[in-house]
Design a protein around this motif. Structure first.
Motif, PDB file in Angstrom:
ATOM      1  N   GLY A 158       0.797  -1.216   0.000  1.00 51.52           N
ATOM      2  CA  GLY A 158       0.000   0.000   0.000  1.00 51.52           C
ATOM      3  C   GLY A 158       0.834   1.272   0.000  1.00 51.52           C
ATOM      4  N   PHE A 159       0.138   2.373  -0.019  1.00 50.82           N
ATOM      5  CA  PHE A 159       0.744   3.701  -0.037  1.00 50.82           C
ATOM      6  C   PHE A 159       0.865   4.217   1.389  1.00 50.82           C
ATOM      7  CE2 PHE A 159      -0.007   8.375  -0.435  1.00 50.82           C
ATOM      8  CZ  PHE A 159       1.208   8.682  -1.029  1.00 50.82           C
ATOM      9  N   GLN A 160       2.047   4.695   1.762  1.00 53.29           N
ATOM     10  CA  GLN A 160       2.293   5.172   3.112  1.00 53.29           C
ATOM     11  C   GLN A 160       2.943   6.556   3.067  1.00 53.29           C
ATOM     12  OE1 GLN A 160       3.978   2.091   5.824  1.00 53.29           O
ATOM     13  NE2 GLN A 160       3.961   0.795   4.001  1.00 53.29           N
ATOM     14  N   GLN A 161       2.651   7.354   4.097  1.00 54.25           N
ATOM     15  CA  GLN A 161       3.200   8.702   4.197  1.00 54.25           C
ATOM     16  C   GLN A 161       3.749   8.931   5.608  1.00 54.25           C
ATOM     17  OE1 GLN A 161      -0.791  10.214   2.864  1.00 54.25           O
ATOM     18  NE2 GLN A 161       0.444  11.739   1.797  1.00 54.25           N
ATOM     19  N   THR A 162       4.848   9.662   5.701  1.00 51.39           N
ATOM     20  CA  THR A 162       5.432   9.975   7.009  1.00 51.39           C
ATOM     21  C   THR A 162       5.960  11.407   7.026  1.00 51.39           C
ATOM     22  OG1 THR A 162       7.646   9.169   6.380  1.00 51.39           O
ATOM     23  CG2 THR A 162       6.159   7.584   7.420  1.00 51.39           C
ATOM     24  N   LEU A 163       5.952  12.007   8.223  1.00 47.32           N
ATOM     25  CA  LEU A 163       6.668  13.249   8.495  1.00 47.32           C
ATOM     26  C   LEU A 163       7.738  12.930   9.531  1.00 47.32           C
ATOM     27  CD1 LEU A 163       3.832  15.956   8.734  1.00 47.32           C
ATOM     28  CD2 LEU A 163       5.415  15.546   6.840  1.00 47.32           C
ATOM     29  N   ILE A 164       8.957  13.365   9.284  1.00 50.21           N
ATOM     30  CA  ILE A 164      10.107  13.025  10.114  1.00 50.21           C
ATOM     31  C   ILE A 164      10.705  14.299  10.713  1.00 50.21           C
ATOM     32  CG2 ILE A 164      12.376  11.896  10.138  1.00 50.21           C
ATOM     33  CD1 ILE A 164      11.419  10.428   7.559  1.00 50.21           C
ATOM     34  N   TYR A 165      11.041  14.252  11.996  1.00 47.03           N
ATOM     35  CA  TYR A 165      11.651  15.421  12.635  1.00 47.03           C
ATOM     36  C   TYR A 165      13.152  15.425  12.372  1.00 47.03           C
ATOM     37  CZ  TYR A 165      12.752  18.987  16.087  1.00 47.03           C
ATOM     38  OH  TYR A 165      13.191  20.141  16.708  1.00 47.03           O
ATOM     39  N   ASN A 166      13.644  16.522  11.755  1.00 46.09           N
ATOM     40  CA  ASN A 166      15.059  16.631  11.387  1.00 46.09           C
ATOM     41  C   ASN A 166      15.843  17.621  12.236  1.00 46.09           C
ATOM     42  OD1 ASN A 166      14.884  14.746   9.283  1.00 46.09           O
ATOM     43  ND2 ASN A 166      14.187  16.293   7.824  1.00 46.09           N
ATOM     44  N   GLY A 167      15.199  18.150  13.293  1.00 47.30           N
ATOM     45  CA  GLY A 167      15.950  19.029  14.185  1.00 47.30           C
ATOM     46  C   GLY A 167      15.570  20.494  14.056  1.00 47.30           C
ATOM     47  N   MET A 168      16.330  21.344  14.791  1.00 46.42           N
ATOM     48  CA  MET A 168      16.002  22.768  14.907  1.00 46.42           C
ATOM     49  C   MET A 168      17.273  23.602  14.839  1.00 46.42           C
ATOM     50  SD  MET A 168      13.884  24.541  18.018  1.00 46.42           S
ATOM     51  CE  MET A 168      13.229  26.200  17.861  1.00 46.42           C
ATOM     52  N   VAL A 169      17.207  24.708  14.112  1.00 49.28           N
ATOM     53  CA  VAL A 169      18.297  25.685  14.057  1.00 49.28           C
ATOM     54  C   VAL A 169      17.690  27.046  14.312  1.00 49.28           C
ATOM     55  CG1 VAL A 169      20.088  26.761  12.662  1.00 49.28           C
ATOM     56  CG2 VAL A 169      19.643  24.304  12.431  1.00 49.28           C
ATOM     57  N   GLY A 170      18.121  27.707  15.400  1.00 48.00           N
ATOM     58  CA  GLY A 170      17.524  28.973  15.767  1.00 48.00           C
ATOM     59  C   GLY A 170      16.070  28.760  16.144  1.00 48.00           C
ATOM     60  N   SER A 171      15.177  29.489  15.481  1.00 48.68           N
ATOM     61  CA  SER A 171      13.743  29.336  15.756  1.00 48.68           C
ATOM     62  C   SER A 171      13.053  28.478  14.698  1.00 48.68           C
ATOM     63  CB  SER A 171      13.070  30.711  15.793  1.00 48.68           C
ATOM     64  OG  SER A 171      13.190  31.366  14.531  1.00 48.68           O
ATOM     65  N   LYS A 172      13.849  27.890  13.790  1.00 51.15           N
ATOM     66  CA  LYS A 172      13.280  27.126  12.687  1.00 51.15           C
ATOM     67  C   LYS A 172      13.460  25.620  12.901  1.00 51.15           C
ATOM     68  CE  LYS A 172      14.007  30.742   9.217  1.00 51.15           C
ATOM     69  NZ  LYS A 172      14.640  31.097   7.914  1.00 51.15           N
ATOM     70  N   ILE A 173      12.384  24.872  12.636  1.00 54.79           N
ATOM     71  CA  ILE A 173      12.468  23.417  12.677  1.00 54.79           C
ATOM     72  C   ILE A 173      12.416  22.883  11.252  1.00 54.79           C
ATOM     73  CG2 ILE A 173      11.437  23.199  14.963  1.00 54.79           C
ATOM     74  CD1 ILE A 173       8.809  22.405  13.582  1.00 54.79           C
ATOM     75  N   ASN A 174      13.041  21.722  11.056  1.00 55.02           N
ATOM     76  CA  ASN A 174      13.060  21.096   9.738  1.00 55.02           C
ATOM     77  C   ASN A 174      12.277  19.791   9.801  1.00 55.02           C
ATOM     78  OD1 ASN A 174      14.316  19.145   7.597  1.00 55.02           O
ATOM     79  ND2 ASN A 174      14.932  21.202   6.940  1.00 55.02           N
ATOM     80  N   ILE A 175      11.316  19.649   8.890  1.00 57.07           N
ATOM     81  CA  ILE A 175      10.465  18.469   8.832  1.00 57.07           C
ATOM     82  C   ILE A 175      10.658  17.794   7.478  1.00 57.07           C
ATOM     83  CG2 ILE A 175       8.116  17.562   8.975  1.00 57.07           C
ATOM     84  CD1 ILE A 175       9.054  18.834  11.554  1.00 57.07           C
ATOM     85  N   GLY A 176      10.913  16.502   7.484  1.00 56.41           N
ATOM     86  CA  GLY A 176      11.054  15.744   6.251  1.00 56.41           C
ATOM     87  C   GLY A 176       9.766  15.002   5.914  1.00 56.41           C
ATOM     88  N   TYR A 177       9.407  14.990   4.648  1.00 54.69           N
ATOM     89  CA  TYR A 177       8.225  14.263   4.183  1.00 54.69           C
ATOM     90  C   TYR A 177       8.682  13.120   3.283  1.00 54.69           C
ATOM     91  CZ  TYR A 177       4.031  13.121   1.520  1.00 54.69           C
ATOM     92  OH  TYR A 177       2.991  12.447   0.925  1.00 54.69           O
ATOM     93  N   ARG A 178       8.135  11.912   3.526  1.00 58.30           N
ATOM     94  CA  ARG A 178       8.480  10.748   2.712  1.00 58.30           C
ATOM     95  C   ARG A 178       7.209   9.997   2.322  1.00 58.30           C
ATOM     96  NH1 ARG A 178      12.240  13.464   3.182  1.00 58.30           N
ATOM     97  NH2 ARG A 178      14.370  12.959   3.844  1.00 58.30           N
ATOM     98  N   GLU A 179       7.200   9.521   1.088  1.00 57.92           N
ATOM     99  CA  GLU A 179       6.136   8.644   0.624  1.00 57.92           C
ATOM    100  C   GLU A 179       6.744   7.280   0.306  1.00 57.92           C
ATOM    101  OE1 GLU A 179       4.096  10.189  -2.724  1.00 57.92           O
ATOM    102  OE2 GLU A 179       3.211  11.899  -1.639  1.00 57.92           O
ATOM    103  N   PHE A 180       6.019   6.233   0.630  1.00 57.37           N
ATOM    104  CA  PHE A 180       6.450   4.878   0.335  1.00 57.37           C
ATOM    105  C   PHE A 180       5.354   4.163  -0.439  1.00 57.37           C
ATOM    106  CE2 PHE A 180       8.710   6.231   4.052  1.00 57.37           C
ATOM    107  CZ  PHE A 180       9.983   5.716   3.908  1.00 57.37           C
ATOM    108  N   ASN A 181       5.780   3.398  -1.426  1.00 59.59           N
ATOM    109  CA  ASN A 181       4.834   2.585  -2.184  1.00 59.59           C
ATOM    110  C   ASN A 181       5.477   1.234  -2.415  1.00 59.59           C
ATOM    111  OD1 ASN A 181       2.450   2.020  -3.455  1.00 59.59           O
ATOM    112  ND2 ASN A 181       3.048   2.907  -5.419  1.00 59.59           N
ATOM    113  N   ASN A 182       4.755   0.162  -2.057  1.00 57.58           N
ATOM    114  CA  ASN A 182       5.313  -1.186  -2.128  1.00 57.58           C
ATOM    115  C   ASN A 182       6.584  -1.303  -1.299  1.00 57.58           C
ATOM    116  OD1 ASN A 182       3.309  -2.113  -3.894  1.00 57.58           O
ATOM    117  ND2 ASN A 182       4.408  -1.275  -5.639  1.00 57.58           N
TER     118      ASN A 182
END
Length: 232
Positions: A158-182
Motif C-alpha cells: 500500500g501507499f504510506q506517508q510519514t513526516l520526520i523530525y530533522n531538528g532545529m536551528v535557531g527558531s526554525k524546525i526542519n520536517i522531512g516528508y516521505r512517501e512509500f509505495n510497495n
C-alpha cells in the motif's frame, strides 16, 4: 522392475487425496494513522512525527512448534509460525506455505513435489493437516497441534506517508516528508520543509496540521490536529 514398482508406489502415496487450493480469501485492509489526534506526543530527531499507512488484518493458522507431517519414509516440516489464509471451500481451509513474516516455511524431506500450501479440514475432530503440492495432490497426517487467529501487519503493497523530525536551528524546525509505495521510498515524492516557530506554532503539510508545544535540536513535543487522511 523394482524401480518401476517403487515409482508406482510413490505415485499411489501422493495421489491419496486431491484438492485444488482456493484463493478466494480477501484480508481486511484499514487505514491507520500515528499518533492519535490531539494527544501530546514526543518524538526525537530522525524519528517519525506522523505516519499513515494501510494495516492488513488476516486470518492465519498458527503452529506453536515445528510440526512434521509424515507419510511412510517421506515428510514435510512446517516451521513454527503464522501462515496466512488463502481461501476456503465447503470442507477445507487453505493457507500459504510461507509465514506472514516470511521467516517460516514448509519444507520437504525426501519428497520431490514442491509444497504450495497447507490444507486443513473444517471438521476439527482429527486435527488433520495436509500439505498441498504443485501436482494438485495432498500429503496428510492427523493429530497435529495448531490454532487459528487474526494478525495485523503493515500492508507493504500500500501507499504510506510519514513526516520526520530533522531538528532545529535557531527558531526554525526542519520536517522531512516521505512517501512509500510497495515498501520502497519514492525519491521524487520526498521533501524537506522549514517552519519558523517565532511566526507560528501551527505547521501544515499535505493536510496534516500540527501544533508544536516544544522543540529543541534533540526532540519535539506536539499534538496532531489533523492527519493526512482527516476529512476537512
Amino acid at each position: 522392475m523394482k524401480k518401476t514398482l517403487l515409482a508406482g508406489f510413490i505415485g499411489f502415496v501422493l495421489v491419496g487425496c486431491v484438492s485444488d487450493i482456493k484463493y478466494n480469501y480477501v484480508p481486511e485492509v484499514t487505514q491507520k494513522s500515528y499518533p492519535d489526534l490531539n494527544v501530546v506526543t514526543t518524538t526525537y530527531i530522525g524519528d517519525d512525527m506522523v505516519r499513515q499507512g494501510n494495516i492488513k488484518t488476516m486470518d492465519v493458522i498458527s503452529f506453536p512448534v515445528t510440526t512434521q507431517v509424515n507419510r511412510f519414509w517421506s515428510a514435510y516440516i512446517i516451521d513454527a509460525g503464522d501462515y496466512p489464509k488463502l481461501g476456503e471451500d465447503k470442507k477445507y481451509l487453505f493457507f500459504a506455505a510461507k509465514s506472514v513474516n516470511g521467516n517460516a516455511t514448509v519444507k520437504s524431506v525426501n519428497v520431490p513435489a514442491t509444497p504450495i500450501g497447507i490444507r486443513v479440514s473444517k471438521d476439527s475432530s482429527k486435527n488433520e493437516v495436509c500439505i498441498s503440492f504443485t501436482t494438485g495432490t495432498d500429503f496428510c497426517e492427523a493429530h497435529k497441534q495448531f490454532t487459528y487467529k487474526k494478525v495485523s501487519v503493515t500492508n507493504q503493497d500500500g501507499f504510506q506517508q510519514t513526516l520526520i523530525y530533522n531538528g532545529m536551528v535557531g527558531s526554525k524546525i526542519n520536517i522531512g516528508y516521505r512517501e512509500f509505495n510497495n515498501d520502497m521510498a519514492r525519491p521524487a515524492f520526498s521533501n524537506n520543509a522549514e517552519y519558523d516557530l517565532s511566526r507560528s506554532r501551527m505547521i501544515r503539510y499535505k493536510g496534516t496540521v500540527i501544533e508544536v508545544l516544544q522543540a529543541t535540536n534533540q526532540h519535539i513535543k506536539y499534538k496532531v490536529i489533523s492527519n493526512f487522511n482527516t476529512s476537512h
